[in-house]
Design a protein around this motif. Structure first.
Motif, short mmCIF file in Angstrom:
data_model
loop_
_atom_site.label_atom_id
_atom_site.label_comp_id
_atom_site.label_asym_id
_atom_site.label_seq_id
_atom_site.Cartn_x
_atom_site.Cartn_y
_atom_site.Cartn_z
N VAL A 1 0.85 -1.19 0.00
CA VAL A 1 0.00 0.00 0.00
C VAL A 1 0.89 1.24 0.00
O VAL A 1 1.46 1.61 1.03
CB VAL A 1 -0.95 0.02 1.21
N ASP A 2 1.00 1.87 -1.17
CA ASP A 2 1.68 3.16 -1.26
C ASP A 2 0.64 4.25 -1.46
O ASP A 2 -0.57 4.01 -1.30
CB ASP A 2 2.71 3.13 -2.39
N GLY A 3 1.08 5.45 -1.81
CA GLY A 3 0.13 6.54 -1.97
C GLY A 3 -0.87 6.29 -3.08
O GLY A 3 -2.06 6.62 -2.95
N PHE A 4 -0.40 5.69 -4.20
CA PHE A 4 -1.30 5.38 -5.30
C PHE A 4 -2.39 4.42 -4.85
O PHE A 4 -3.58 4.61 -5.12
CB PHE A 4 -0.51 4.75 -6.46
N ALA A 5 -1.98 3.34 -4.18
CA ALA A 5 -2.94 2.32 -3.76
C ALA A 5 -3.92 2.87 -2.73
O ALA A 5 -5.12 2.57 -2.77
CB ALA A 5 -2.20 1.11 -3.19
N ALA A 6 -3.42 3.66 -1.79
CA ALA A 6 -4.27 4.17 -0.72
C ALA A 6 -5.39 5.05 -1.27
O ALA A 6 -6.57 4.89 -0.89
CB ALA A 6 -3.42 4.95 0.29
N LEU A 7 -5.06 5.96 -2.18
CA LEU A 7 -6.08 6.86 -2.71
C LEU A 7 -7.00 6.15 -3.69
O LEU A 7 -8.20 6.45 -3.75
CB LEU A 7 -5.41 8.06 -3.38
N THR A 8 -6.46 5.21 -4.46
CA THR A 8 -7.31 4.46 -5.39
C THR A 8 -8.33 3.63 -4.62
O THR A 8 -9.50 3.51 -5.04
CB THR A 8 -6.46 3.56 -6.30
N ALA A 9 -7.92 3.05 -3.50
CA ALA A 9 -8.86 2.27 -2.68
C ALA A 9 -9.97 3.15 -2.13
O ALA A 9 -11.13 2.73 -2.04
CB ALA A 9 -8.11 1.58 -1.54
N VAL A 10 -9.65 4.38 -1.76
CA VAL A 10 -10.68 5.31 -1.29
C VAL A 10 -11.67 5.59 -2.42
O VAL A 10 -12.90 5.59 -2.20
CB VAL A 10 -10.04 6.62 -0.78
N LEU A 11 -11.17 5.82 -3.63
CA LEU A 11 -12.07 6.04 -4.76
C LEU A 11 -12.98 4.84 -4.98
O LEU A 11 -14.20 5.00 -5.17
CB LEU A 11 -11.24 6.29 -6.03
N VAL A 12 -12.43 3.64 -4.96
CA VAL A 12 -13.22 2.43 -5.20
C VAL A 12 -14.33 2.30 -4.17
O VAL A 12 -15.50 2.04 -4.51
CB VAL A 12 -12.32 1.18 -5.18
N THR A 13 -14.00 2.49 -2.92
CA THR A 13 -15.01 2.32 -1.86
C THR A 13 -16.05 3.44 -1.87
O THR A 13 -17.22 3.19 -1.59
CB THR A 13 -14.33 2.23 -0.49
N VAL A 14 -15.63 4.65 -2.21
CA VAL A 14 -16.61 5.75 -2.30
C VAL A 14 -17.63 5.47 -3.39
O VAL A 14 -18.85 5.56 -3.18
CB VAL A 14 -15.90 7.09 -2.55
N VAL A 15 -17.14 5.13 -4.58
CA VAL A 15 -18.05 4.85 -5.69
C VAL A 15 -18.91 3.63 -5.40
O VAL A 15 -20.12 3.62 -5.67
CB VAL A 15 -17.26 4.67 -7.00
N ALA A 16 -18.31 2.57 -4.83
CA ALA A 16 -19.07 1.36 -4.53
C ALA A 16 -20.16 1.64 -3.51
O ALA A 16 -21.30 1.14 -3.63
CB ALA A 16 -18.13 0.26 -4.03
N ALA A 17 -19.85 2.43 -2.48
CA ALA A 17 -20.87 2.77 -1.48
C ALA A 17 -22.00 3.58 -2.11
O ALA A 17 -23.19 3.33 -1.83
CB ALA A 17 -20.23 3.54 -0.33
N CYS A 18 -21.65 4.53 -2.96
CA CYS A 18 -22.68 5.32 -3.63
C CYS A 18 -23.55 4.44 -4.52
O CYS A 18 -24.78 4.59 -4.57
CB CYS A 18 -22.04 6.43 -4.46
N VAL A 19 -22.93 3.50 -5.22
CA VAL A 19 -23.69 2.61 -6.11
C VAL A 19 -24.61 1.70 -5.30
O VAL A 19 -25.78 1.48 -5.69
CB VAL A 19 -22.71 1.77 -6.97
N GLN A 20 -24.15 1.18 -4.19
CA GLN A 20 -24.99 0.30 -3.37
C GLN A 20 -26.18 1.07 -2.79
O GLN A 20 -27.32 0.57 -2.79
CB GLN A 20 -24.17 -0.32 -2.23
N ILE A 21 -25.94 2.29 -2.30
CA ILE A 21 -27.04 3.10 -1.77
C ILE A 21 -28.02 3.46 -2.88
O ILE A 21 -29.25 3.35 -2.72
CB ILE A 21 -26.48 4.36 -1.09
N TYR A 22 -27.49 3.88 -4.01
CA TYR A 22 -28.31 4.25 -5.16
C TYR A 22 -29.15 3.06 -5.63
O TYR A 22 -30.33 3.21 -5.98
CB TYR A 22 -27.37 4.73 -6.26
N SER A 23 -28.57 1.87 -5.63
CA SER A 23 -29.27 0.69 -6.14
C SER A 23 -30.45 0.28 -5.28
O SER A 23 -31.39 -0.35 -5.77
CB SER A 23 -28.29 -0.49 -6.24
#
Length: 664
Positions: free
Chosen positions: A80-102
């Motif tokens: 987990v470097d800076g790239f991985a840490a921020l990309t994981a935040v993006l993935v979980t933000v979008v996934a949470a929004c998609v689950q709530i939206y669905s």
């Protein structure tokens, strides 16, 4: 808890939520929605905590060997470097929004439990790709995403479009995965390990003997996963699935995996000038071709699909000029505004009464009916068009800026040819992107199409998510280019004056010309009915009549309509409009080059099996069958016949014995 433990839990929680959702989907349906949303929200909180602790500093690196392999070890590794840490935040933000939206979008769908579980599994697989420090473990998440996309794109399996799209997505991505797997094995053989850190160490020490061959093999898998030319054709057809799935695939998972993979192993690609040039050409063709195709599409989701292909081209272009910071910066920015675009499109589609497709030529009077979608989509389209101060401006200018640095000789990590290719293609694509973004906004919200039936106000879970995503789409870029260099190798991401003026100028020209063309053509608007088609079966949203799909004409209710002649894209593209609307007929080319030869080969094999092999098999069984038939006729069951035969045989034997004796 240690950072390592928290990082392990980030992909594990959605995976456990997916298992629990599948097990309890039938027996306890009341738990399905909490099991879909809560683990993803918890994973988001943990990913944010990991990113805060990591802080762009030293990478978190931990590993344990799974089992002895006798050659190259496979390890359960975390990196987990800076790239991985921020990309994981993006993935979980979008996934949470998609689950709530669905929960609102698919609230009446009987297959929602399996859908929600697959979305959670999809999220877990992408997080495994992001955090994994071992390429074989990364490959597990890579392939699981392919399986999940097959089922999610084919969610409306009653429709032939969804079935064909899911199969096409699976096969095209697998076509790229075969050389990708060979490349992974070749890379591990040269480096002696699947660990990312050891591979990068081997690259630095010159221990990779065949970097060009390995990189080209890996790029085939990247092209398939991230929908880059020539393996991009599956992504527009994948719009037959539910709109939240499209948002997840386009913004944070699946297509982002290929870009992220190259960013993680960028020093390996830098070791081959040929591979970097190929990457630049692939990015340029992808950018410009997809932007032209987007300008000719009538379905709103297909416009956004081609838009995603083009924006991924910007990311691969940044990688081609050896700057993964700019690539991942645009990945983060694009993830926010593209998720917003798809989810806002879902609100529009939901208002139109279909869960799959929505033709812009048939839209009308939507601004007042879906105000949340109108305002938030306007923000997202401005970000897509890279208009300052929206987030897309800063991330896209970061890509153009690093290309300019290569052209002017400020960096020697990439060939100058790659810099020129990316810079020129990027400016042309900026012009076309602003054009199709303006066209989409005009046709969707300012169109004069017939007003569709009002299906009521959209659920709060759908509209609230739009405003959540509008915040980073509006404000992310303004401070990110100052903060992200500390996370991304320290490379400067500040927009340069030259590319900022050029990029913004061509974007404004594209938008203004498109608006002027629309005003000119609106006065001559006319729609020509193609004829009656079958009505949508109740509950099977997303069905489209085959003739309308084949001709790229939209179908609504019982009537299919030809493309709107007031569409500015038709006038802007001129003779290019028809081939661009058909994706430049690449599917027909692939059918001629690959599908028909494979089918011909299959028919030849079937002929040989039935007419040659089976003939020999039948012949081999014919002689025993005839002998058996003869023997069967001799077995009459008549005692007198048996005695007569015995007597005749005895006489024959006696005569033979006498003859033998006489001869002796």
């Amino acid at each position: 808890m240690t950072t390592t433990t928290l990082a392990v839990l980030v992909p594990l929680l959605p995976f456990l939520g997916a298992l629990a959702g599948l097990l309890l989907g039938r027996t306890a349906p009341g738990f399905v929605r909490p099991l879909a949303v809560l683990p993803t929200l918890a994973s988001l909180a943990l990913a944010a905590t990991v990113a805060w602790r990591q802080g762009g500093g030293q990478a978190v690196d931990a590993a344990t060997e799974l089992t002895p392999t006798g050659s190259v070890p496979v390890e359960l590794a975390l990196y987990v470097d800076g790239f991985a840490a921020l990309t994981a935040v993006l993935v979980t933000v979008v996934a949470a929004c998609v689950q709530i939206y669905s929960t609102g979008y698919l609230r009446d769908d009987p297959r929602y439990p399996s859908y929600a579980a697959l979305v959670s599994l999809f999220t877990s697989a992408m997080l495994l790709v992001v955090y994994s420090g071992d390429l074989m473990v990364l490959l597990v998440g890579w392939e699981v995403m392919g399986i999940c996309s097959y089922f999610l794109v084919g969610h409306y399996w009653e429709t032939p479009e969804a079935r064909a799209a899911s199969l096409k997505a699976f096969l095209v991505t697998k076509l790229g995965d075969v050389p990708f797997l060979i490349g992974l094995f070749a890379l591990a053989t040269d480096a002696g390990s699947f660990r990312v850190t050891r591979i990068l160490g081997a690259v630095a020490d010159g221990g990779i003997e065949h970097p060009t061959l390995i990189c080209l093999l890996l790029l085939a898998g990247v092209a398939g996963k991230s929908a880059q030319f020539p393996l991009h054709t599956w992504l527009p057809d994948a719009m037959a699935g539910p709109t939240p799935v499209s948002a997840l695939i386009h913004a944070a998972t699946m297509v982002a995996a290929g870009v992220y993979f190259v960013a993680r192993l960028l020093p390996l690609f830098e070791a081959s000038q040929a591979a970097m040039t190929v990457l630049a050409v692939m990015a340029a063709v992808t950018m410009t071709g997809s932007a032209l195709a987007a300008l000719a599409q009538d379905d709103i989701k297909r416009v956004l699909a081609y838009s995603t292909i083009g924006q991924l081209g910007y990311m691969t272009g940044a990688l081609a000029v050896a700057d993964r910071g700019a690539a991942v910066f645009h990945l983060l920015s694009h993830g926010a505004f593209k998720a917003l675009l798809f989810l806002a499109a879902g609100v529009i589609i939901h208002a139109a009464g279909t869960n799959s497709l929505a033709a812009m030529s048939r839209m009308g009077h939507l601004r007042d009916r879906v105000p949340d979608a109108y305002w938030t989509m306007t923000v997202a389209l401005l970000a897509l068009a890279a208009i300052p101060p929206f987030s897309g401006f800063f991330s896209k200018e970061a890509v153009l800026g690093v290309a300019e640095h290569v052209v002017t000789g400020h960096t020697e990590h990439a060939p100058a040819a790659a810099g020129w290719i990316v810079l020129l293609a990027g400016l042309v694509t900026a012009l076309l992107t602003a054009a199709y973004a303006t066209r989409l906004w005009l046709l969707a919200f300012r169109g004069e199409g017939p007003e569709a039936p009002d299906h009521g106000r959209q659920p709060l879970t759908m509209t609230a998510v739009l405003w959540v995503l509008a915040v980073p789409s509006l404000a992310l870029g303004g401070f990110a280019f100052r903060v992200l260099p500390d996370w991304f190798d320290g490379h400067d991401l500040t927009p340069t004056l030259t590319t900022s003026v050029l990029g913004t100028g061509v974007a404004l020209v594209g938008g203004i010309v498109t608006y002027a063309t629309w005003r000119h053509t609106t006065a001559h608007a006319a729609r020509v009915p193609l004829g009656a088609v079958a009505a949508h079966p109740e509950g099977d949203a997303g069905l489209v009549e085959a003739e309308a799909v084949a001709s790229h004409a939209p179908a609504y209710g019982d009537i299919a309509y030809a493309p709107d002649p007031s569409d500015p894209g038709r006038l802007l593209l001129g003779p290019l409009h028809r081939p661009a609307a058909a994706g430049f007929h690449l599917d027909a080319v692939y059918t001629a080059l690959f599908v028909r030869p494979v089918r011909a080969g299959a028919n030849l094999v079937r002929f040989l099996d039935r007419e040659v092999v089976e003939t020999y098999v039948r012949g081999a069984g014919a002689l025993p069958r005839w002998l058996g038939a003869a023997v069967r006729r001799a077995q009459t069951g008549n005692l007198q016949t048996y005695v007569s035969a015995l007597l005749a045989g005895t006489v024959v034997l006696a005569v033979a014995a006498v003859l033998v004796a006489t001869g002796a």
